[in-house]
Design a protein around this motif. Structure first.
Motif, PDB file in Angstrom:
ATOM      1  N   ASN A 127       0.852  -1.186   0.000  1.00  0.00           N
ATOM      2  CA  ASN A 127       0.000   0.000   0.000  1.00  0.00           C
ATOM      3  C   ASN A 127       0.889   1.237   0.000  1.00  0.00           C
ATOM      4  O   ASN A 127       1.719   1.408   0.911  1.00  0.00           O
ATOM      5  N   ALA A 128       0.734   2.088  -0.988  1.00  0.00           N
ATOM      6  CA  ALA A 128       1.578   3.285  -1.110  1.00  0.00           C
ATOM      7  C   ALA A 128       0.711   4.491  -1.400  1.00  0.00           C
ATOM      8  O   ALA A 128      -0.322   4.403  -2.076  1.00  0.00           O
ATOM      9  N   ASN A 129       1.141   5.643  -0.890  1.00  0.00           N
ATOM     10  CA  ASN A 129       0.434   6.897  -1.113  1.00  0.00           C
ATOM     11  C   ASN A 129       0.907   7.505  -2.438  1.00  0.00           C
ATOM     12  O   ASN A 129       2.113   7.669  -2.643  1.00  0.00           O
ATOM     13  N   PRO A 130      -0.006   7.832  -3.351  1.00  0.00           N
ATOM     14  CA  PRO A 130       0.419   8.400  -4.636  1.00  0.00           C
ATOM     15  C   PRO A 130       1.118   9.747  -4.503  1.00  0.00           C
ATOM     16  O   PRO A 130       1.826  10.167  -5.416  1.00  0.00           O
ATOM     17  N   ALA A 131       0.936  10.423  -3.360  1.00  0.00           N
ATOM     18  CA  ALA A 131       1.633  11.692  -3.151  1.00  0.00           C
ATOM     19  C   ALA A 131       3.120  11.482  -2.874  1.00  0.00           C
ATOM     20  O   ALA A 131       3.917  12.415  -3.020  1.00  0.00           O
ATOM     21  N   GLN A 132       3.494  10.259  -2.470  1.00  0.00           N
ATOM     22  CA  GLN A 132       4.892   9.919  -2.193  1.00  0.00           C
ATOM     23  C   GLN A 132       5.229   8.607  -2.883  1.00  0.00           C
ATOM     24  O   GLN A 132       5.267   7.547  -2.258  1.00  0.00           O
ATOM     25  N   PRO A 133       5.453   8.613  -4.185  1.00  0.00           N
ATOM     26  CA  PRO A 133       5.735   7.362  -4.905  1.00  0.00           C
ATOM     27  C   PRO A 133       7.016   6.705  -4.394  1.00  0.00           C
ATOM     28  O   PRO A 133       8.038   7.370  -4.211  1.00  0.00           O
ATOM     29  N   PRO A 134       6.994   5.413  -4.139  1.00  0.00           N
ATOM     30  CA  PRO A 134       8.185   4.711  -3.627  1.00  0.00           C
ATOM     31  C   PRO A 134       9.158   4.367  -4.756  1.00  0.00           C
ATOM     32  O   PRO A 134       9.087   3.290  -5.353  1.00  0.00           O
ATOM     33  N   LEU A 135      10.073   5.268  -5.051  1.00  0.00           N
ATOM     34  CA  LEU A 135      11.007   5.049  -6.158  1.00  0.00           C
ATOM     35  C   LEU A 135      11.898   3.833  -5.916  1.00  0.00           C
ATOM     36  O   LEU A 135      12.221   3.086  -6.846  1.00  0.00           O
ATOM     37  N   THR A 136      12.293   3.638  -4.662  1.00  0.00           N
ATOM     38  CA  THR A 136      13.163   2.501  -4.349  1.00  0.00           C
ATOM     39  C   THR A 136      12.495   1.174  -4.695  1.00  0.00           C
ATOM     40  O   THR A 136      13.124   0.262  -5.239  1.00  0.00           O
ATOM     41  N   LEU A 137      11.207   1.072  -4.402  1.00  0.00           N
ATOM     42  CA  LEU A 137      10.500  -0.183  -4.671  1.00  0.00           C
ATOM     43  C   LEU A 137      10.337  -0.425  -6.167  1.00  0.00           C
ATOM     44  O   LEU A 137      10.330  -1.575  -6.615  1.00  0.00           O
ATOM     45  N   LEU A 138      10.213   0.639  -6.943  1.00  0.00           N
ATOM     46  CA  LEU A 138      10.114   0.465  -8.392  1.00  0.00           C
ATOM     47  C   LEU A 138      11.425  -0.076  -8.963  1.00  0.00           C
ATOM     48  O   LEU A 138      11.424  -0.924  -9.863  1.00  0.00           O
ATOM     49  N   VAL A 139      12.543   0.396  -8.430  1.00  0.00           N
ATOM     50  CA  VAL A 139      13.839  -0.118  -8.878  1.00  0.00           C
ATOM     51  C   VAL A 139      14.000  -1.573  -8.475  1.00  0.00           C
ATOM     52  O   VAL A 139      14.437  -2.418  -9.279  1.00  0.00           O
ATOM     53  N   LYS A 193      -3.081   3.989  -2.246  1.00  0.00           N
ATOM     54  CA  LYS A 193      -4.030   4.129  -1.145  1.00  0.00           C
ATOM     55  C   LYS A 193      -3.597   5.293  -0.255  1.00  0.00           C
ATOM     56  O   LYS A 193      -2.410   5.599  -0.139  1.00  0.00           O
ATOM     57  N   ASP A 194      -4.560   5.943   0.372  1.00  0.00           N
ATOM     58  CA  ASP A 194      -4.273   7.064   1.257  1.00  0.00           C
ATOM     59  C   ASP A 194      -3.795   6.515   2.602  1.00  0.00           C
ATOM     60  O   ASP A 194      -4.577   6.287   3.527  1.00  0.00           O
ATOM     61  N   VAL A 195      -2.492   6.281   2.724  1.00  0.00           N
ATOM     62  CA  VAL A 195      -1.892   5.768   3.956  1.00  0.00           C
ATOM     63  C   VAL A 195      -0.779   6.718   4.389  1.00  0.00           C
ATOM     64  O   VAL A 195      -0.094   7.314   3.561  1.00  0.00           O
ATOM     65  N   PRO A 196      -0.595   6.897   5.709  1.00  0.00           N
ATOM     66  CA  PRO A 196       0.475   7.796   6.170  1.00  0.00           C
ATOM     67  C   PRO A 196       1.864   7.252   5.888  1.00  0.00           C
ATOM     68  O   PRO A 196       2.800   8.005   5.627  1.00  0.00           O
ATOM     69  N   LYS A 197       2.020   5.926   5.958  1.00  0.00           N
ATOM     70  CA  LYS A 197       3.297   5.278   5.681  1.00  0.00           C
ATOM     71  C   LYS A 197       3.082   4.112   4.732  1.00  0.00           C
ATOM     72  O   LYS A 197       2.018   3.488   4.716  1.00  0.00           O
ATOM     73  N   LEU A 198       4.106   3.848   3.960  1.00  0.00           N
ATOM     74  CA  LEU A 198       4.038   2.706   3.047  1.00  0.00           C
ATOM     75  C   LEU A 198       3.926   1.420   3.856  1.00  0.00           C
ATOM     76  O   LEU A 198       4.612   1.233   4.865  1.00  0.00           O
ATOM     77  N   GLN A 199       3.060   0.515   3.422  1.00  0.00           N
ATOM     78  CA  GLN A 199       2.814  -0.743   4.122  1.00  0.00           C
ATOM     79  C   GLN A 199       2.982  -1.903   3.156  1.00  0.00           C
ATOM     80  O   GLN A 199       2.654  -1.801   1.973  1.00  0.00           O
ATOM     81  N   MET A 200       3.490  -3.001   3.681  1.00  0.00           N
ATOM     82  CA  MET A 200       3.617  -4.223   2.884  1.00  0.00           C
ATOM     83  C   MET A 200       3.024  -5.389   3.650  1.00  0.00           C
ATOM     84  O   MET A 200       3.258  -5.552   4.853  1.00  0.00           O
ATOM     85  N   LYS A 201       2.222  -6.188   2.945  1.00  0.00           N
ATOM     86  CA  LYS A 201       1.645  -7.398   3.519  1.00  0.00           C
ATOM     87  C   LYS A 201       2.029  -8.568   2.618  1.00  0.00           C
ATOM     88  O   LYS A 201       1.831  -8.523   1.408  1.00  0.00           O
ATOM     89  N   PHE A 202       2.555  -9.601   3.240  1.00  0.00           N
ATOM     90  CA  PHE A 202       2.921 -10.792   2.475  1.00  0.00           C
ATOM     91  C   PHE A 202       2.100 -11.997   2.889  1.00  0.00           C
ATOM     92  O   PHE A 202       1.412 -12.595   2.084  1.00  0.00           O
ATOM     93  N   SER A 203       2.152 -12.373   4.142  1.00  0.00           N
ATOM     94  CA  SER A 203       1.396 -13.508   4.650  1.00  0.00           C
ATOM     95  C   SER A 203       0.614 -13.049   5.875  1.00  0.00           C
ATOM     96  O   SER A 203       1.195 -12.708   6.903  1.00  0.00           O
ATOM     97  N   VAL A 204      -0.708 -13.033   5.748  1.00  0.00           N
ATOM     98  CA  VAL A 204      -1.552 -12.574   6.848  1.00  0.00           C
ATOM     99  C   VAL A 204      -1.436 -13.527   8.041  1.00  0.00           C
ATOM    100  O   VAL A 204      -1.500 -13.125   9.202  1.00  0.00           O
ATOM    101  N   GLN A 205      -1.247 -14.835   7.772  1.00  0.00           N
ATOM    102  CA  GLN A 205      -1.205 -15.812   8.849  1.00  0.00           C
ATOM    103  C   GLN A 205       0.146 -15.850   9.553  1.00  0.00           C
ATOM    104  O   GLN A 205       0.222 -16.076  10.754  1.00  0.00           O
ATOM    105  N   ASN A 206       1.248 -15.642   8.814  1.00  0.00           N
ATOM    106  CA  ASN A 206       2.580 -15.896   9.364  1.00  0.00           C
ATOM    107  C   ASN A 206       3.369 -14.649   9.739  1.00  0.00           C
ATOM    108  O   ASN A 206       4.384 -14.771  10.423  1.00  0.00           O
TER     109      ASN A 206
END
Length: 323
Positions: A127-139, A193-206
């Motif tokens: 989940n990333a805010n379009p006002a702050q595109p995560p350039l590092t993640l794109l690379v 998404k309108d989030v204050p900080k970038l979030q990553m979810k991989f495994s909801v259970q683990n």
């Protein structure tokens, strides 16, 4: 007085045997050609071949059920993701498997890093805010596509009213086989998404969600190459990553100038920030410099390092996003 009398035709000493059952059947438990019964065989520890065949059939059915369960879980991810409240699917892409990037040394295995999951696509949801595109993640996404078969997907959340066109296509065009998820090794789902900080979810259970672009970048980089085994070198990489995001990207002009001086000093001793090899420290610092804009006076060693980074060709998606 009776009309006539008849003499008895039999004597009083005749005995009659009355039957105790209606009819008899042969013993169905008796084995032909063997006087030993099944009951005796069970007592001796022997197992009926029919029972063995039944157990083998049950084991085969259970194995197929486990495979079917894994396949169903994989198909379920095509309908729901860890962040299922989505409104619009924008695009999905796949970069074909090419020769592994020679930039990083060492090998990585998805089963070892992420766990073995038969039949289900490993889907990384960000989940990333379009006002702050995560350039590092794109690379890092571009580098992942060079090593793995990646199913890349972009979504727009209802909390965002509009997204620029370049953000819609930041992961590339849609691939023709995007619905055949079994052909891919890794899923990369980006949600604006309108989030204050970038979030990553991989495994909801683990595992719990990971917050912050720096922490997510560390997670993704480990899918490309292992962290340095030397604790001092690993600490140096982490230190540069934190410096990039907390001082270059968010710091004042005075802090940015101090970081440029530190960069110039480190690059005067080595071609890259963490020594002789390209690392996550170079990716983070380059992207943060790119996002903060060109400085009024860039030191000589930093200029040389910027050209070396551009010659690698990894930062094209980040530069294209800022145009």
């Amino acid at each position: 007085m009776p009309m006539y009398q008849v003499k008895p035709i039999c004597g009083d000493d005749i005995k009659i045997d009355l039957p105790t059952c209606m009819y008899k059947l042969p013993n169905i438990h008796a084995q032909q050609g063997n006087s030993c019964t099944s009951e005796h065989a069970f007592q001796n520890g022997e197992v009926d071949p029919a029972v063995k065949a039944l157990e083998a059939r049950q084991d085969e059915i259970m194995r197929k059920l486990y495979e079917l369960k894994a396949a169903v879980e994989g198909l379920a991810k095509t309908v729901t993701t860890p962040d299922a409240d989505l409104d619009l699917t924008v695009s999905s892409s796949l970069s074909s498997q090419s020769s592994s990037s020679t930039t990083f040394k060492g090998t990585t295995d998805l089963d070892t890093l992420l766990g073995k999951d038969l039949g289900a696509l490993r889907d990384i949801v960000i989940n990333a805010n379009p006002a702050q595109p995560p350039l590092t993640l794109l690379v890092l996404h571009s580098l992942l596509c060079q090593r793995y078969r990646v199913l890349s997907t972009v979504h727009v959340h209802s909390s965002v009213t509009s997204v620029p066109p370049q953000l819609m296509s930041c992961l590339g065009p849609r691939h023709a086989d995007s619905y055949a998820r079994q052909l891919f090794q890794l899923g990369f789902t980006l949600i604006w998404k309108d989030v204050p900080k970038l979030q990553m979810k991989f495994s909801v259970q683990n595992m719990c969600p990971i917050e912050g672009e720096a922490n997510v970048a560390r997670f993704l980089f480990k899918l490309l190459a292992p962290y340095p085994s030397d604790p001092a070198l690993a600490t140096l990489v982490d230190s540069w990553v934190d410096t990039a995001f907390f001082q270059l990207a968010e710091g004042s002009a005075k802090e940015q100038a101090a970081v440029l001086r530190a960069l110039n000093s480190a690059l005067g001793r080595n071609p890259w920030l963490a020594g002789p090899e390209f690392s996550l420290a170079d990716i983070a610092c380059y992207c943060c410099l790119l996002q903060s804009g060109p400085a009024s006076s860039t030191p000589t060693n930093v200029q040389r390092w910027l050209k070396s980074c551009e010659n690698l060709g990894h930062f094209g998606p980040a530069k294209l996003l800022l145009q």
